[in-house]
Scaffold this motif. Structure first.
Motif, mmCIF file in Angstrom:
data_model
loop_
_atom_site.group_PDB
_atom_site.id
_atom_site.type_symbol
_atom_site.label_atom_id
_atom_site.label_comp_id
_atom_site.label_asym_id
_atom_site.label_seq_id
_atom_site.Cartn_x
_atom_site.Cartn_y
_atom_site.Cartn_z
ATOM 1 N N GLU A 140 0.858 -1.189 0.000
ATOM 2 C CA GLU A 140 0.000 0.000 0.000
ATOM 3 C C GLU A 140 0.900 1.249 0.000
ATOM 4 O O GLU A 140 2.079 1.153 0.383
ATOM 5 C CB GLU A 140 -0.919 -0.012 1.226
ATOM 6 C CG GLU A 140 -0.184 0.096 2.545
ATOM 7 C CD GLU A 140 -1.115 0.118 3.764
ATOM 8 O OE1 GLU A 140 -2.023 -0.717 3.826
ATOM 9 O OE2 GLU A 140 -0.907 0.968 4.633
ATOM 10 N N PRO A 141 0.398 2.403 -0.422
ATOM 11 C CA PRO A 141 1.218 3.618 -0.361
ATOM 12 C C PRO A 141 1.706 3.832 1.080
ATOM 13 O O PRO A 141 0.934 3.681 2.023
ATOM 14 C CB PRO A 141 0.256 4.723 -0.804
ATOM 15 C CG PRO A 141 -0.770 4.007 -1.643
ATOM 16 C CD PRO A 141 -0.923 2.645 -1.029
ATOM 17 N N GLY A 142 2.991 4.122 1.226
ATOM 18 C CA GLY A 142 3.570 4.274 2.568
ATOM 19 C C GLY A 142 4.024 2.946 3.158
ATOM 20 O O GLY A 142 4.628 2.915 4.237
ATOM 21 N N GLY A 143 3.731 1.835 2.468
ATOM 22 C CA GLY A 143 4.100 0.500 2.950
ATOM 23 C C GLY A 143 5.615 0.301 2.978
ATOM 24 O O GLY A 143 6.346 0.951 2.232
ATOM 25 N N GLN A 144 6.048 -0.599 3.859
ATOM 26 C CA GLN A 144 7.494 -0.775 4.083
ATOM 27 C C GLN A 144 7.942 -2.187 3.764
ATOM 28 O O GLN A 144 7.147 -3.136 3.831
ATOM 29 C CB GLN A 144 7.803 -0.474 5.548
ATOM 30 C CG GLN A 144 7.606 0.975 5.914
ATOM 31 C CD GLN A 144 7.462 1.151 7.406
ATOM 32 O OE1 GLN A 144 6.458 0.749 7.992
ATOM 33 N NE2 GLN A 144 8.477 1.728 8.015
ATOM 34 N N ALA A 145 9.235 -2.321 3.446
ATOM 35 C CA ALA A 145 9.759 -3.664 3.157
ATOM 36 C C ALA A 145 11.228 -3.750 3.523
ATOM 37 O O ALA A 145 11.937 -2.738 3.538
ATOM 38 C CB ALA A 145 9.572 -3.990 1.674
ATOM 39 N N VAL A 146 11.652 -4.966 3.839
ATOM 40 C CA VAL A 146 13.079 -5.261 4.007
ATOM 41 C C VAL A 146 13.405 -6.350 2.994
ATOM 42 O O VAL A 146 12.777 -7.422 2.993
ATOM 43 C CB VAL A 146 13.410 -5.749 5.442
ATOM 44 C CG1 VAL A 146 14.905 -6.020 5.571
ATOM 45 C CG2 VAL A 146 12.959 -4.735 6.480
ATOM 46 N N LEU A 147 14.337 -6.041 2.102
ATOM 47 C CA LEU A 147 14.719 -6.993 1.049
ATOM 48 C C LEU A 147 16.192 -7.340 1.217
ATOM 49 O O LEU A 147 17.031 -6.437 1.337
ATOM 50 C CB LEU A 147 14.502 -6.363 -0.336
ATOM 51 C CG LEU A 147 13.109 -5.797 -0.626
ATOM 52 C CD1 LEU A 147 13.109 -5.026 -1.943
ATOM 53 C CD2 LEU A 147 12.076 -6.924 -0.661
ATOM 54 N N VAL A 148 16.462 -8.640 1.236
ATOM 55 C CA VAL A 148 17.857 -9.089 1.320
ATOM 56 C C VAL A 148 18.074 -10.090 0.197
ATOM 57 O O VAL A 148 17.235 -10.967 -0.027
ATOM 58 C CB VAL A 148 18.151 -9.778 2.685
ATOM 59 C CG1 VAL A 148 19.602 -10.264 2.733
ATOM 60 C CG2 VAL A 148 17.877 -8.838 3.845
#
Ligand code: SAM
Length: 241
Positions: A140-148
């Motif tokens: 969603e807009p403003g949504g967060q993620a951690v990608l490794v």
């Protein structure tokens, strides 16, 4: 030419959690990712996904940490998912849902997720750029993620040495040898992964290339660094409001 030896995630699954039990670099990475995840502002009813979730070492921990959110564990390997389901049965987590499908086949609604993680999985996907774009659309807009992602080819001897000396220091020679014997399958599957990286079946990238791919998918990078003894890249990202 694709390698004839292919990774069997199903076979790997049976011994995969030896990484969590004995590999200090895997343990450190899990803590590093969870430190970022714990900063997320999650509301009751929010949806979170772990993509390429394996044996659930992240998805289950996230579900435990955010009991009022639903966590989708997405992975297309039945062996990995069976191990995750087994662990879930030990500590029932009604908010944890396993979706046994590849990212290519999953169709969540645009903007359905408040947050997501994908750890050491993108490089194995058939089309990592398309997967990043799908992840972006799901947020969603403003949504967060951690990608490794693991971008560099592992130097097996260097890792065996680092791991071997750690295990000997920690458990003594006899137990260290036992652990290595028991973890033979982990080493075998890692050798296959290395071959698939070398022949181009699996994605390899520099830190800069990884950041570029993430930005090309639309994400705004808030922090980025290398991790896992320098072979992997970690980014903390956000979808603009
Ligand atoms: C190296 S494991 C990482 C597992 C977990 N994220 C972790 O760090 O412990 C990679 C995982 O990606 C999964 N995978 C491979 N291709 C996939 C795809 N197309 N869609 C979803 N998962 C996939 C594999 O089954 C495997 O469980």
């Amino acid at each position: 030419m694709p390698s004839t030896q292919t990774v069997s995630w199903k076979t790997y699954a049976e011994k995969y959690d030896m990484l969590l039990a004995y590999n200090p670099y895997y343990q450190q990475l899990q803590q590093e990712v969870m430190q970022e995840v714990k900063k997320w502002k999650i509301q009751p009813g929010d949806q979170i996904a772990d993509i390429g979730a394996g044996t659930g070492n992240y998805s289950l921990t996230i579900a435990e940490h955010f009991p009022a959110a639903t966590v989708f564990h997405i992975d297309n390997d039945e062996g990995m998912n069976a191990v995750a389901a087994g662990k879930k049965n030990l500590a029932p987590l009604p908010n944890h849902r396993i979706l046994s499908s590849g990212i290519e086949e999953v169709n969540l609604e645009v903007g359905a997720l408040r947050a997501l993680v994908s750890i050491h999985a993108l490089y194995t996907f058939p089309n990592p750029q398309a997967a990043l774009e799908k992840m972006y659309a799901w947020l969603e807009p403003g949504g967060q993620a951690v990608l490794v992602d693991a971008g560099r080819i592992v130097n097996v001897w260097n890792w065996q040495l680092a791991l071997g000396s750690h295990l000997i220091r920690r458990y003594g020679l006899r137990k260290a040898l036992e652990i290595f014997r028991e973890g033979k399958e982990v080493s075998r599957q890692n050798a296959y992964i290395r071959n698939l990286q070398k022949d181009g079946t699996f994605w390899t990238h520099s830190h800069k290339e990884f950041c570029e791919a993430v930005e090309k998918a639309g994400f705004e990078i808030q922090a980025s660094r290398t991790t896992f003894r320098g072979i992997s890249d970690l980014v903390v990202v956000r979808k603009e409001r």
